[in-house]
Write an enzyme that holds these catalytic residues in place. Structure first.
Site, PDB file in Angstrom:
ATOM      1  N   VAL A  12       0.829  -1.206   0.000  1.00  0.00           N
ATOM      2  CA  VAL A  12       0.000   0.000   0.000  1.00  0.00           C
ATOM      3  C   VAL A  12       0.868   1.263   0.000  1.00  0.00           C
ATOM      4  O   VAL A  12       0.660   2.182  -0.806  1.00  0.00           O
ATOM      5  CB  VAL A  12      -0.951   0.001   1.232  1.00  0.00           C
ATOM      6  CG1 VAL A  12      -1.731   1.315   1.324  1.00  0.00           C
ATOM      7  CG2 VAL A  12      -1.902  -1.183   1.179  1.00  0.00           C
ATOM      8  N   TYR A  64      11.757   9.237  12.553  1.00  0.00           N
ATOM      9  CA  TYR A  64      10.625   9.971  13.123  1.00  0.00           C
ATOM     10  C   TYR A  64      10.903  11.458  13.364  1.00  0.00           C
ATOM     11  O   TYR A  64       9.970  12.254  13.458  1.00  0.00           O
ATOM     12  CB  TYR A  64      10.113   9.260  14.378  1.00  0.00           C
ATOM     13  CG  TYR A  64       9.381   7.986  14.015  1.00  0.00           C
ATOM     14  CD1 TYR A  64       8.089   8.025  13.522  1.00  0.00           C
ATOM     15  CD2 TYR A  64      10.004   6.736  14.111  1.00  0.00           C
ATOM     16  CE1 TYR A  64       7.420   6.873  13.137  1.00  0.00           C
ATOM     17  CE2 TYR A  64       9.342   5.575  13.739  1.00  0.00           C
ATOM     18  CZ  TYR A  64       8.053   5.654  13.254  1.00  0.00           C
ATOM     19  OH  TYR A  64       7.389   4.516  12.871  1.00  0.00           O
ATOM     20  N   GLY A  78       1.672  -2.300   9.053  1.00  0.00           N
ATOM     21  CA  GLY A  78       0.873  -3.248   9.816  1.00  0.00           C
ATOM     22  C   GLY A  78       0.609  -4.508   9.052  1.00  0.00           C
ATOM     23  O   GLY A  78       1.022  -4.653   7.893  1.00  0.00           O
ATOM     24  N   ARG A  87     -11.073  -8.220   8.426  1.00  0.00           N
ATOM     25  CA  ARG A  87     -10.201  -7.113   8.839  1.00  0.00           C
ATOM     26  C   ARG A  87     -10.194  -6.987  10.360  1.00  0.00           C
ATOM     27  O   ARG A  87      -9.174  -6.676  10.968  1.00  0.00           O
ATOM     28  CB  ARG A  87     -10.680  -5.813   8.201  1.00  0.00           C
ATOM     29  CG  ARG A  87     -10.648  -5.846   6.678  1.00  0.00           C
ATOM     30  CD  ARG A  87     -11.316  -4.609   6.105  1.00  0.00           C
ATOM     31  NE  ARG A  87     -11.298  -4.573   4.657  1.00  0.00           N
ATOM     32  CZ  ARG A  87     -12.311  -4.969   3.884  1.00  0.00           C
ATOM     33  NH1 ARG A  87     -13.414  -5.443   4.416  1.00  0.00           N
ATOM     34  NH2 ARG A  87     -12.222  -4.885   2.568  1.00  0.00           N
ATOM     35  N   ALA A 117      -4.463   4.029   6.702  1.00  0.00           N
ATOM     36  CA  ALA A 117      -4.950   2.963   5.806  1.00  0.00           C
ATOM     37  C   ALA A 117      -4.968   1.613   6.511  1.00  0.00           C
ATOM     38  O   ALA A 117      -5.695   0.703   6.108  1.00  0.00           O
ATOM     39  CB  ALA A 117      -4.063   2.867   4.568  1.00  0.00           C
ATOM     40  N   VAL A 121      -9.558  -0.284   9.532  1.00  0.00           N
ATOM     41  CA  VAL A 121      -9.198   1.127   9.419  1.00  0.00           C
ATOM     42  C   VAL A 121     -10.019   2.055  10.329  1.00  0.00           C
ATOM     43  O   VAL A 121      -9.488   3.052  10.831  1.00  0.00           O
ATOM     44  CB  VAL A 121      -9.212   1.573   7.935  1.00  0.00           C
ATOM     45  CG1 VAL A 121     -10.621   1.640   7.380  1.00  0.00           C
ATOM     46  CG2 VAL A 121      -8.491   2.896   7.763  1.00  0.00           C
ATOM     47  N   ASP A 147     -14.621   1.186  -0.937  1.00  0.00           N
ATOM     48  CA  ASP A 147     -15.835   0.385  -1.186  1.00  0.00           C
ATOM     49  C   ASP A 147     -16.786   1.161  -2.112  1.00  0.00           C
ATOM     50  O   ASP A 147     -17.436   0.568  -2.983  1.00  0.00           O
ATOM     51  CB  ASP A 147     -16.572   0.094   0.137  1.00  0.00           C
ATOM     52  CG  ASP A 147     -15.633  -0.404   1.212  1.00  0.00           C
ATOM     53  OD1 ASP A 147     -15.739  -1.560   1.618  1.00  0.00           O
ATOM     54  OD2 ASP A 147     -14.762   0.388   1.636  1.00  0.00           O
ATOM     55  N   ARG A 150     -15.522   0.916  -5.577  1.00  0.00           N
ATOM     56  CA  ARG A 150     -15.796  -0.429  -6.115  1.00  0.00           C
ATOM     57  C   ARG A 150     -17.265  -0.544  -6.522  1.00  0.00           C
ATOM     58  O   ARG A 150     -17.600  -1.112  -7.560  1.00  0.00           O
ATOM     59  CB  ARG A 150     -15.464  -1.493  -5.060  1.00  0.00           C
ATOM     60  CG  ARG A 150     -13.971  -1.701  -4.893  1.00  0.00           C
ATOM     61  CD  ARG A 150     -13.640  -2.648  -3.753  1.00  0.00           C
ATOM     62  NE  ARG A 150     -12.199  -2.902  -3.699  1.00  0.00           N
ATOM     63  CZ  ARG A 150     -11.540  -3.278  -2.619  1.00  0.00           C
ATOM     64  NH1 ARG A 150     -12.184  -3.467  -1.473  1.00  0.00           N
ATOM     65  NH2 ARG A 150     -10.243  -3.490  -2.669  1.00  0.00           N
ATOM     66  N   HIS A 174     -15.557  -0.089   7.301  1.00  0.00           N
ATOM     67  CA  HIS A 174     -14.874  -0.638   6.122  1.00  0.00           C
ATOM     68  C   HIS A 174     -14.692  -2.126   6.434  1.00  0.00           C
ATOM     69  O   HIS A 174     -13.649  -2.550   6.914  1.00  0.00           O
ATOM     70  CB  HIS A 174     -13.529   0.065   5.906  1.00  0.00           C
ATOM     71  CG  HIS A 174     -12.677  -0.595   4.851  1.00  0.00           C
ATOM     72  ND1 HIS A 174     -13.095  -0.767   3.546  1.00  0.00           N
ATOM     73  CD2 HIS A 174     -11.435  -1.138   4.909  1.00  0.00           C
ATOM     74  CE1 HIS A 174     -12.135  -1.371   2.859  1.00  0.00           C
ATOM     75  NE2 HIS A 174     -11.126  -1.626   3.663  1.00  0.00           N
TER      76      HIS A 174
HETATM   77  P1  NAD Z   1       2.778  -5.072   3.732  1.00  0.00           P
HETATM   78  O1  NAD Z   1       3.052  -6.227   4.599  1.00  0.00           O
HETATM   79  O2  NAD Z   1       3.090  -5.173   2.269  1.00  0.00           O
HETATM   80  O3  NAD Z   1       3.534  -3.782   4.290  1.00  0.00           O
HETATM   81  C1  NAD Z   1       3.506  -3.403   5.624  1.00  0.00           C
HETATM   82  C2  NAD Z   1       4.767  -2.614   5.895  1.00  0.00           C
HETATM   83  O4  NAD Z   1       4.686  -2.100   7.224  1.00  0.00           O
HETATM   84  C3  NAD Z   1       6.051  -3.466   5.821  1.00  0.00           C
HETATM   85  O5  NAD Z   1       6.979  -2.852   4.950  1.00  0.00           O
HETATM   86  C4  NAD Z   1       6.552  -3.505   7.262  1.00  0.00           C
HETATM   87  O6  NAD Z   1       7.956  -3.556   7.364  1.00  0.00           O
HETATM   88  C5  NAD Z   1       5.988  -2.189   7.790  1.00  0.00           C
HETATM   89  N1  NAD Z   1       5.870  -2.155   9.255  1.00  0.00           N
HETATM   90  C6  NAD Z   1       5.317  -3.070  10.080  1.00  0.00           C
HETATM   91  N2  NAD Z   1       5.410  -2.655  11.362  1.00  0.00           N
HETATM   92  C7  NAD Z   1       5.991  -1.448  11.338  1.00  0.00           C
HETATM   93  C8  NAD Z   1       6.367  -0.520  12.339  1.00  0.00           C
HETATM   94  N3  NAD Z   1       6.129  -0.755  13.631  1.00  0.00           N
HETATM   95  N4  NAD Z   1       6.964   0.619  11.962  1.00  0.00           N
HETATM   96  C9  NAD Z   1       7.220   0.884  10.651  1.00  0.00           C
HETATM   97  N5  NAD Z   1       6.901   0.033   9.663  1.00  0.00           N
HETATM   98  C10 NAD Z   1       6.291  -1.117   9.998  1.00  0.00           C
HETATM   99  O7  NAD Z   1       1.223  -4.714   3.931  1.00  0.00           O
HETATM  100  P2  NAD Z   1       0.294  -3.907   2.922  1.00  0.00           P
HETATM  101  O8  NAD Z   1      -0.303  -4.861   1.951  1.00  0.00           O
HETATM  102  O9  NAD Z   1       1.012  -2.708   2.433  1.00  0.00           O
HETATM  103  O10 NAD Z   1      -0.882  -3.479   3.922  1.00  0.00           O
HETATM  104  C11 NAD Z   1      -0.632  -2.525   4.935  1.00  0.00           C
HETATM  105  C12 NAD Z   1      -1.898  -2.296   5.747  1.00  0.00           C
HETATM  106  O11 NAD Z   1      -2.897  -1.676   4.908  1.00  0.00           O
HETATM  107  C13 NAD Z   1      -2.550  -3.593   6.276  1.00  0.00           C
HETATM  108  O12 NAD Z   1      -3.046  -3.369   7.586  1.00  0.00           O
HETATM  109  C14 NAD Z   1      -3.696  -3.818   5.315  1.00  0.00           C
HETATM  110  O13 NAD Z   1      -4.736  -4.565   5.880  1.00  0.00           O
HETATM  111  C15 NAD Z   1      -4.115  -2.388   5.051  1.00  0.00           C
HETATM  112  N6  NAD Z   1      -4.938  -2.193   3.858  1.00  0.00           N
HETATM  113  C16 NAD Z   1      -5.953  -1.330   3.991  1.00  0.00           C
HETATM  114  C17 NAD Z   1      -6.820  -1.101   2.927  1.00  0.00           C
HETATM  115  C18 NAD Z   1      -7.952  -0.130   3.117  1.00  0.00           C
HETATM  116  O14 NAD Z   1      -8.838  -0.025   2.262  1.00  0.00           O
HETATM  117  N7  NAD Z   1      -7.959   0.615   4.206  1.00  0.00           N
HETATM  118  C19 NAD Z   1      -6.621  -1.773   1.708  1.00  0.00           C
HETATM  119  C20 NAD Z   1      -5.528  -2.636   1.597  1.00  0.00           C
HETATM  120  C21 NAD Z   1      -4.690  -2.857   2.693  1.00  0.00           C
END
Ligand code: NAD
Length: 299
Positions: A12, A64, A78, A87, A117, A121, A147, A150, A174
């Site tokens: 993301v 930071y 995350g 979720r 995100a 969420v 959503d 979509r 969501h």
């Molecule tokens: P991902 O695993 O590809 O990337 C997550 C990144 O976060 C990794 O690079 C990891 O190293 C980093 N990370 C983890 N803990 C950390 C910390 N404490 N400090 C700094 N960095 C940290 O995951 P993704 O596919 O990019 O998804 C990320 C989040 O977005 C997930 O929670 C996913 O569910 C959410 N998401 C939300 C939506 C939405 O519509 N809101 C859609 C898709 C994904």
């Protein structure tokens, strides 16, 4: 100088940053992730990408302290859903991550707007607000913006009308308890309930809610859709657009998606909807699901 810090450069975060470069919305982009090598490499690669368009966007792997003076901090760090996982299942694991990130962002001297995100969420947006102590208008979750897009896509495919003329939106969590406000939906100015059979609308609503599960079955994650939603919100803030978006916003004592006006201050206001009886029941249900999830969170 418009400065954006992105925490979490996975699927993301990276999809967001590459679009942030091509839309030239920011002058300075700072990347923060637990995986330092990854962001060192990504910062170099992205800087070369920015050069292709002769832009002078500054991109760096930071920490930071760089949150000082930032206009927006995007949190895309995350855990992601596994196949078939909801979720809401991610709540406690991602809450721990969000808590530690927000603490460090605030210690870095941040005084701007958070865009969230990370799933779930609505609950993570509530948590960011709580841990940051920032005013409610300065924490926004992507919510049901994705959503709603979509839904518009599926409707436009079904009835062969431009998405621009489809005014239909998803509200609430969501997640599985979200719902479409059909009573207020129109195609152009014509009520959708007068033009599309109810069974077709129900099938489209079901498909909208289950698309994320389907995409995850195929490619293990979803990223481009939410990244473009983050871009839309970023643009509304930087251009002070007063744009109405269904994003996760403060509603009573929780966060959930309702139509909200987004401008340079974040959430300028959130609208109330005059639901019909059936929709009001769904609204109370989704609100309760979010509230119960927040109450169950290990803080
Ligand atoms: P991902 O695993 O590809 O990337 C997550 C990144 O976060 C990794 O690079 C990891 O190293 C980093 N990370 C983890 N803990 C950390 C910390 N404490 N400090 C700094 N960095 C940290 O995951 P993704 O596919 O990019 O998804 C990320 C989040 O977005 C997930 O929670 C996913 O569910 C959410 N998401 C939300 C939506 C939405 O519509 N809101 C859609 C898709 C994904």
């Amino acid at each position: 100088m418009k400065k954006v810090v992105v925490v979490g450069l996975g699927n993301v975060g990276m999809a967001y940053v590459s679009n942030l470069i091509s839309t030239r919305l920011a002058d300075e982009i700072v990347l923060i992730d637990l995986n330092r090598d990854k962001i060192l490499g990504e910062a170099m690669d992205l800087s070369h990408a920015a050069t292709v368009f002769n832009t002078s966007i500054k991109i760096k792997a930071g920490d930071y302290k760089d949150c000082f003076g930032a206009d927006i901090v995007v949190i895309a760090a995350g855990l992601n859903q596994e196949k078939g996982e909801t979720r809401l299942n991610l709540i406690n694991r991602n809450n721990e991550i969000i808590k530690s990130i927000v603490k460090e962002v605030m210690q870095g001297g941040f005084d701007g707007i958070f865009l969230v995100a990370t799933n779930p969420v609505d609950i993570m947006s509530y948590a960011v607000r709580k841990y940051s102590g920032l005013p409610h208008n300065r924490v926004i979750g992507t919510g049901t913006l994705l959503d709603s897009e979509r839904l518009k896509y599926l409707l436009s495919q079904k009835i062969n009308v431009s998405t621009e003329n489809i005014h239909a939106y998803v509200v609430g969590e969501h997640g599985d308890s979200s719902f479409v406000v059909w009573s207020k939906s129109t195609i152009g100015m014509v009520p959708i309930l007068e033009t599309v059979p109810k069974e077709d609308l129900e099938a489209i609503e079901y498909e909208t809610k289950h698309l994320a599960y389907k995409i995850i079955e195929y490619k293990d994650e979803t990223s481009y859709g939410v990244a473009m939603c983050l871009i839309k919100i970023t643009k509304a803030i930087f251009n002070n657009e007063n744009l109405v978006l269904n994003v996760s916003s403060p509603v009573d004592d929780i966060y959930m998606s309702m139509p909200s006006v987004i401008n340079k201050d974040g959430i300028k206001g959130t609208m109330k909807i005059n639901f019909n009886e059936e929709e009001m029941e769904k609204y109370e249900n989704t609100k309760k699901i979010i509230k119960d999830a927040i109450d169950s969170m290990e803080v």
